[in-house]
Motif scaffolding. Structure first.
Motif, PDB file in Angstrom:
ATOM      1  N   PRO A  35      36.236  -5.440 -56.320  1.00 53.85           N
ATOM      2  CA  PRO A  35      36.377  -4.081 -55.807  1.00 53.85           C
ATOM      3  C   PRO A  35      35.492  -3.089 -56.571  1.00 53.85           C
ATOM      4  O   PRO A  35      35.066  -3.371 -57.694  1.00 53.85           O
ATOM      5  N   GLN A  38      37.436   3.534 -57.939  1.00 56.19           N
ATOM      6  CA  GLN A  38      37.587   4.767 -57.166  1.00 56.19           C
ATOM      7  C   GLN A  38      36.660   5.877 -57.672  1.00 56.19           C
ATOM      8  O   GLN A  38      36.038   6.596 -56.897  1.00 56.19           O
ATOM      9  N   LEU A  41      33.218   5.388 -56.421  1.00 58.42           N
ATOM     10  CA  LEU A  41      33.116   5.738 -54.993  1.00 58.42           C
ATOM     11  C   LEU A  41      33.074   7.251 -54.806  1.00 58.42           C
ATOM     12  O   LEU A  41      32.298   7.774 -53.998  1.00 58.42           O
ATOM     13  N   THR A  66      38.565   0.347 -47.902  1.00 59.90           N
ATOM     14  CA  THR A  66      38.559  -0.580 -49.042  1.00 59.90           C
ATOM     15  C   THR A  66      39.851  -1.399 -48.995  1.00 59.90           C
ATOM     16  O   THR A  66      40.802  -1.040 -48.293  1.00 59.90           O
ATOM     17  N   ARG A  70      40.599  -2.310 -45.099  1.00 61.12           N
ATOM     18  CA  ARG A  70      39.497  -2.897 -44.312  1.00 61.12           C
ATOM     19  C   ARG A  70      40.010  -3.650 -43.090  1.00 61.12           C
ATOM     20  O   ARG A  70      39.260  -3.850 -42.131  1.00 61.12           O
ATOM     21  N   PRO A 106      33.406  -5.241 -50.139  1.00 60.40           N
ATOM     22  CA  PRO A 106      34.601  -4.545 -50.632  1.00 60.40           C
ATOM     23  C   PRO A 106      34.729  -3.105 -50.143  1.00 60.40           C
ATOM     24  O   PRO A 106      35.833  -2.559 -50.152  1.00 60.40           O
ATOM     25  N   VAL A 107      33.626  -2.509 -49.697  1.00 54.67           N
ATOM     26  CA  VAL A 107      33.671  -1.098 -49.262  1.00 54.67           C
ATOM     27  C   VAL A 107      32.813  -0.904 -48.017  1.00 54.67           C
ATOM     28  O   VAL A 107      31.663  -1.347 -47.976  1.00 54.67           O
ATOM     29  N   TRP A 108      33.390  -0.208 -47.056  1.00 56.41           N
ATOM     30  CA  TRP A 108      32.648   0.202 -45.856  1.00 56.41           C
ATOM     31  C   TRP A 108      32.814   1.713 -45.700  1.00 56.41           C
ATOM     32  O   TRP A 108      33.944   2.231 -45.773  1.00 56.41           O
ATOM     33  N   GLY A 177      28.797  -3.196 -52.509  1.00 56.04           N
ATOM     34  CA  GLY A 177      29.474  -4.198 -53.315  1.00 56.04           C
ATOM     35  C   GLY A 177      28.571  -4.640 -54.451  1.00 56.04           C
ATOM     36  O   GLY A 177      27.403  -4.250 -54.521  1.00 56.04           O
TER      37      GLY A 177
END
Ligand SMILES: Cc1cc2nc3c(=O)[nH]c(=O)nc-3n(C[C@H](O)[C@H](O)[C@H](O)COP(=O)(O)O)c2cc1C
Length: 200
Positions: A35, A38, A41, A66, A70, A106-108, A177
């Motif tokens: 991950p 935060q 991000l 996340t 997701r 892990p992140v979109w 990621g």
């Protein structure tokens, strides 16, 4: 060299230029599942919001998916793909593939275009502001050692996906990621073929 912007020094330029050069599009399959913190991000999203924007319209919104969140995006992409005009839209395998792809990063982050109504400037100006925000995001991610890709596949620009996100228009997604392996290097056309100099 004298700093012309407070806090920006001669030492800053090589770091920024190197970050720009180091950013490379990575394949989804080359990401680790780890991950992204935060605070990282939030710093990336803050960088996005410092993009130039005519009239300070800030015509962007971002939805960040996340962790277990997701799964909502995975379902959404599967539905959007099924509703699309893709040749294999009706195929359960193709829909499942859309779902699985989401879980591989892990992140979109969605790139949502919100043009103020009534429009004050031509649409292209708002589009470009969003693109500048996206590039800021990609560069900030690179600076944090993250790999990234801007994707604009059928499900990622689908009106259905946009509608479910509450966005008038969607300009794709960025996924982020940590890289399990180095992204492929890229190439660019030499400056001589792209730039005209007008000098004395
Ligand atoms: C608006 C936009 C949409 C893109 N959509 C996709 C995409 O759907 N699939 C893809 O493989 N790459 C996509 N890319 C990434 C490009 O393929 C990538 O930037 C190009 O191959 C150059 O590689 P580099 O970014 O490492 O220099 C997109 C890039 C932009 C700017």
């Amino acid at each position: 060299m004298r700093a012309i912007v407070q806090g920006v020094t001669a030492q800053t330029a090589p770091i920024v230029l190197d970050t720009i050069r180091q950013r490379r599009t990575i394949d989804l399959l080359k990401l680790k599942p780890d991950p992204v913190p935060q605070d990282v991000l939030e710093a990336i999203l803050t960088a996005a919001t410092w993009a130039p924007t005519h009239g300070k319209h800030q015509p962007w919104r971002f939805t960040v998916f996340t962790g277990e969140g997701r799964r909502q995006l995975a379902d959404l992409f599967a539905r959007a793909y099924a509703a699309s005009s893709a040749k294999d839209a009706g195929s359960p395998d193709a829909q499942e593939n859309q779902r699985m792809r989401v879980m591989r990063a892990p992140v979109w982050i969605s790139l949502e275009l919100h043009v103020p109504q009534p429009p004050r400037f031509p649409q292209w100006e708002e589009e470009h502001a969003l693109a500048a925000a996206a590039q800021n995001m990609l560069l900030a991610a690179t600076a944090f050692g993250l790999a990234s890709k801007w994707v604009s596949g059928v499900a990622m620009i689908s009106p259905l996906t946009a509608h479910e996100l509450g966005a008038p228009e969607l300009r794709g997604f960025i996924f982020l990621g940590y890289a399990a392996e180095q992204p492929k290097d890229s190439t660019r056309t030499p400056l001589e073929e792209k730039v005209v100099w007008v000098r004395d």
